[in-house]
Motif scaffolding. Structure first.
Motif, short mmCIF file in Angstrom:
data_model
loop_
_atom_site.label_atom_id
_atom_site.label_comp_id
_atom_site.label_asym_id
_atom_site.label_seq_id
_atom_site.Cartn_x
_atom_site.Cartn_y
_atom_site.Cartn_z
N ALA A 81 -1.09 -5.33 2.93
CA ALA A 81 -0.23 -4.35 3.59
C ALA A 81 -0.92 -3.77 4.82
N ASN A 82 -2.23 -3.59 4.75
CA ASN A 82 -2.97 -3.04 5.90
C ASN A 82 -3.03 -4.03 7.06
N ASN A 84 -0.52 -6.23 7.63
CA ASN A 84 0.85 -6.24 8.13
C ASN A 84 1.22 -4.94 8.85
N ASN A 85 0.62 -3.85 8.43
CA ASN A 85 0.97 -2.54 9.00
C ASN A 85 -0.31 -1.77 9.34
N THR A 87 -1.17 0.30 11.51
CA THR A 87 -1.11 1.70 11.97
C THR A 87 -1.04 2.69 10.82
N ASP A 88 -0.75 2.17 9.61
CA ASP A 88 -0.65 3.07 8.45
C ASP A 88 -1.44 2.47 7.28
N LYS A 89 -2.73 2.43 7.44
CA LYS A 89 -3.58 1.77 6.44
C LYS A 89 -3.67 2.59 5.16
N CYS A 123 -3.42 -13.38 8.34
CA CYS A 123 -2.95 -12.97 7.00
C CYS A 123 -3.19 -14.04 5.92
N ASN A 162 7.12 -9.10 0.55
CA ASN A 162 6.71 -8.00 1.41
C ASN A 162 5.67 -7.14 0.69
N VAL A 164 4.02 -4.51 1.72
CA VAL A 164 4.20 -3.06 1.90
C VAL A 164 5.22 -2.53 0.90
#
Length: 776
Positions: A81-82, A84-85, A87-89, A123, A162, A164
């Motif tokens: 998830a970190n 893929n995203n 900015t919001d680890k 990834c 997914n 996240v």
């Protein structure tokens, strides 16, 4: 789950092994991923342990395997998830701590520290063992290997999910009950008590539960009677059948024996069916099966399915670890509708014939009527146990499996041949056939044909099946030799002789194969029935005297029989070629083959020499007017010596070819495994063992050496001041040695292999170093 800030694995807990068990971890990961990706949630049942620090630290007593897998899954999702995203680890606050397992503890701590380095920028999961923080000593730790394997399984199964979203659903979709214990002694009594709360389900119990559901799914809608009958019988009469055939020491292991019986029956069903063609051939199914069974994945699906089917059928007849995981069974048609019908019918047939089958067993040597000898076995066990439950070899022999099949193939309707007669014929045809993976299908088809002919509208008898070409398709899978022998047996008219033959066939070495008796005595004739019967019985008693269950009987010296057989043979001799050697019947199988080997070799059938020996023994044991046995009092060694003396020494035409060198005991003592290297009549080597690079010696040189030792003045390896000995390797020789002026003078004597009784003398001087090199 996130409320548990620390999961502490107590020191008494075992290693994390779930990740190394593909058949368990893969379905569990699939279940978790499906649950996290849907609204149905995940039920993980009870987890037992102790909570400390206001519920923030948890010591699992039962459930540590599941908790470790969940922790690894949360780590995987957090790391992915970190990526893929970015900015919001997310942060993995939960710690997994192993008490007293330093490698496992350090590894988990390091992974937590490097959680954002588990994936590449594309990834893809990194090779954890190749990371600079990974210590090489961890590679061999069971828990570390299990953790890495689980992460790789998650990655392989994750697909396009997914991360996240799954991480957000992790706590809300996971449901389990923590049974907290108010005791701080996590390493003591409480651990022992928790693990003693009950016996885990056995493999059979798990399979039985799985089969109950399978039966319900397949038959519930259109055959509820089958479902109810299955459930009643599997817990009652089918289990009772196994229970009644176990002794007290075995009854605690009844589930193991039930599992053995079930897999034996499923093997018998699929052995002559197309299992490969029934396997669902989607890429995912074949890949999962390949991984679980340790098979290399092929793009060619037909080849892959054949290999999977072959692996399955070989596995389920192994002595140990023959069971299949439920994960594999879910992906195979092994227990399909027809297979379950076959299993249920087979159980019922076995149950109904149990008494008849066990009554076939010979309890003592004096039993004759309606008893059958199959193999050497524990006398305390039943025949049902020996056939269907017991296995001492690495895997169940195909011959035994075929006999099992013959039991369940016996027709259910009343036929002209009873169960004893059926098993008598089956034993004779099956045990005396080399049944293997390549021909078991055709043998089982022949058994089915015989069953059909016996129970069909024609209701024919075995006599008609054996005699008529109309039914030859029922016998085509069996050897012509055994088919012909069975025909000879049914031609015997004398009732007493028929009964005697059945008794003879129960001899533990002959076991249904007595072709040699028809070779020796011919076929019964109406005109000389009594003469024929007396000869048959006398020769049979002589054969029983010479052979026991292992081959040559213990009551005489085996070398004397071999010498007598060689003397009664033609120039060709007796025995068989084995690789580069000629072997004088060292193995049980060669002895078994030899007694019925009537193929002509040069002047006479191969077993003609055995007939000659048997003829002499029979004449010594019986007089001409009385067939009363005196077999227990006869001196077999003495008779064998007389035969040898007549052939080698005192006969009108004593043996003069190469066989003459095999009269003396020392020759037979040398060939410990009965091997000679026979290049020609004048070039024969005695082999100490099997291989040429071991000890071997020219037969004429060895004969000369032993004669030399018995001459006056040649005692103790010396003649006057000459030392002599034998060289038993390449260029074998007898050599004499004496020192002159501190130099060893050597005379060696070798055989000229071109002619019989010609030798070469070599005289030379060698120093001590050379001597040592050649004679070590």
């Amino acid at each position: 789950m996130n409320d548990l800030k620390k999961i502490v694995i107590p020191s008494l807990q075992r290693d994390y092994v779930q990740g190394n068990q593909h058949d368990k971890i893969e379905p569990f990961i699939e279940y978790l991923l499906d649950g996290l990706n849907s609204d149905k949630g995940i039920d993980l049942n009870y987890i037992y342990g102790i909570e400390n620090d206001e519920g923030k630290t948890f010591y699992p007593i039962d459930g540590q395997q599941r908790l470790t897998t969940l922790w690894l899954l949360r780590m995987y999702l957090t790391s992915k998830a970190n990526i893929n995203n970015p900015t919001d680890k997310k942060v993995l606050e939960q710690k997994l701590i192993y008490q007293t397992r330093e490698y496992a503890h350090d590894f988990c701590m390091e992974m937590s520290e490097h959680i954002n380095e588990l994936f590449t920028s594309q990834c893809k999961l990194v090779k954890i063992e190749e990371q600079n923080w990974f210590i090489d000593a961890w590679r061999h730790d069971t828990t570390v290997r299990g953790c890495i394997s689980t992460l790789e399984t998650i990655d392989r199964k994750f697909g396009n999910n997914n991360a996240v979203k799954m991480l957000e659903n992790f706590d809300s979709n996971l449901h389990y009950t923590i049974e907290s214990l108010n005791d701080n002694d996590v390493n003591g009594d409480i651990y022992i008590k928790m693990n003693g709360r009950g016996v885990p389900l056995t493999e059979y119990e798990n399979l039985k539960s799985w089969l109950d559901k399978k039966v319900e799914d397949l038959f519930g809608k259109d055959n509820s009677c089958f479902v109810s009958n299955w459930r009643i019988c599997v817990d009652n009469k089918w289990t009772d059948m196994v229970w009644e055939n176990l002794d007290e020491s075995q009854k605690s292991l009844i589930d193991n024996y039930q599992l053995r019986l079930l897999y034996t029956l499923i093997f018998l069903y699929w052995r002559n069916k197309n299992l490969a063609g029934s396997i669902e051939d989607s890429d995912s199914n074949l890949e999962n099966l390949s991984i679980s069974l340790g098979i290399e994945y092929y793009d060619n699906k037909d080849i892959l399915k054949e290999e999977i089917a072959d692996k399955i059928l070989h596995k389920i007849i192994k002595r140990e670890n023959f069971g299949l995981s439920l994960y594999v069974l879910d992906r195979l048609p092994l227990f399909n509708k027809d297979a379950l019908k076959f299993i249920a019918a087979s159980y019922d047939k076995l149950y109904s014939r149990l008494v008849e089958l066990n009554d076939l067993k010979i309890e003592n040597e004096n039993e004759v009527d309606r008893k059958l000898y199959f193999w050497k076995a524990n006398k305390e066990t039943t025949l049902f146990f020996q056939m269907f439950l017991d296995e001492t070899l690495e895997s169940i022999p195909y011959g035994k499996l075929t006999l099992c099949y013959s039991v369940v193939a016996y027709p259910t309707k009343k036929i002209s041949e009873d169960f004893y007669e059926w098993m008598y014929r089956m034993r004779n045809l099956i045990i005396n056939q080399d049944i293997h993976n390549g021909n078991i299908n055709s043998v089982m088809e022949s058994i089915d044909k015989m069953s059909d002919y016996l129970s069909g509208n024609l209701a024919v008898s075995f006599d008609l099946i054996l005699r008529s070409v109309q039914y030859e398709d029922a016998l085509k899978a069996f050897t012509k030799q055994q088919r012909d022998e069975e025909k000879h047996k049914i031609s015997i008219k004398d009732i007493e002789l028929q009964r005697f033959i059945r008794s003879l066939e129960n001899h533990p070495f002959f076991v249904g194969q007595i072709k040699f008796m028809f070779n020796f005595c011919g076929i019964e004739s109406e005109s000389d029935n009594l003469i024929y019967k007396n000869k048959f019985i006398r020769y049979a008693e002589a054969m029983k005297c010479l052979f026991d269950e292992n081959g040559f009987a213990k009551r005489y010296d085996h070398w004397r029989l071999r010498r007598a057989l060689l003397g009664c043979s033609d120039h060709y001799g007796f025995g068989y070629e084995r690789s580069s050697n000629w072997n004088f019947l060292s193995s049980r199988s060669d002895k078994k083959r030899f007694i019925s080997d009537s193929e002509s070799h040069e002047e006479q059938p191969h077993n003609k020499c055995l007939e000659s020996v048997v003829e002499v023994i029979a004449a010594k044991v019986f007089d001409n007017s009385d067939s009363e046995l005196k077999i227990q009092d006869i001196d077999i060694n003495g008779i064998l010596n007389e035969i040898a003396d007549d052939k080698f020494r005192s006969g009108s035409k004593p043996i003069t070819d190469w066989r003459k060198y095999f009269y003396d005991k020392y020759i037979w003592d040398y060939i410990e495994q009965q091997n000679v290297r026979w290049n020609s009549d004048n070039d024969i080597y005695l082999m100490k063992k099997i291989r040429w690079n071991g000890e071997h010696v020219d037969v004429r040189i060895y004969h000369f050496y032993n004669k030399l030792k018995n001459l006056p003045g040649f005692e103790n390896g010396y003649w006057k001041d000459w030392k002599y000995d034998i060289w038993s390797y390449n260029e074998s020789c007898v050599y004499f040695e004496k020192k002159f002026n501190d130099k060893p003078l050597v005379i060696n004597i070798t055989h000229n292999s071109v002619t019989d009784n010609a030798f070469k003398f070599n005289i030379f001087v060698r120093d001590d170093i050379e001597k040592n090199e050649k004679t070590d």
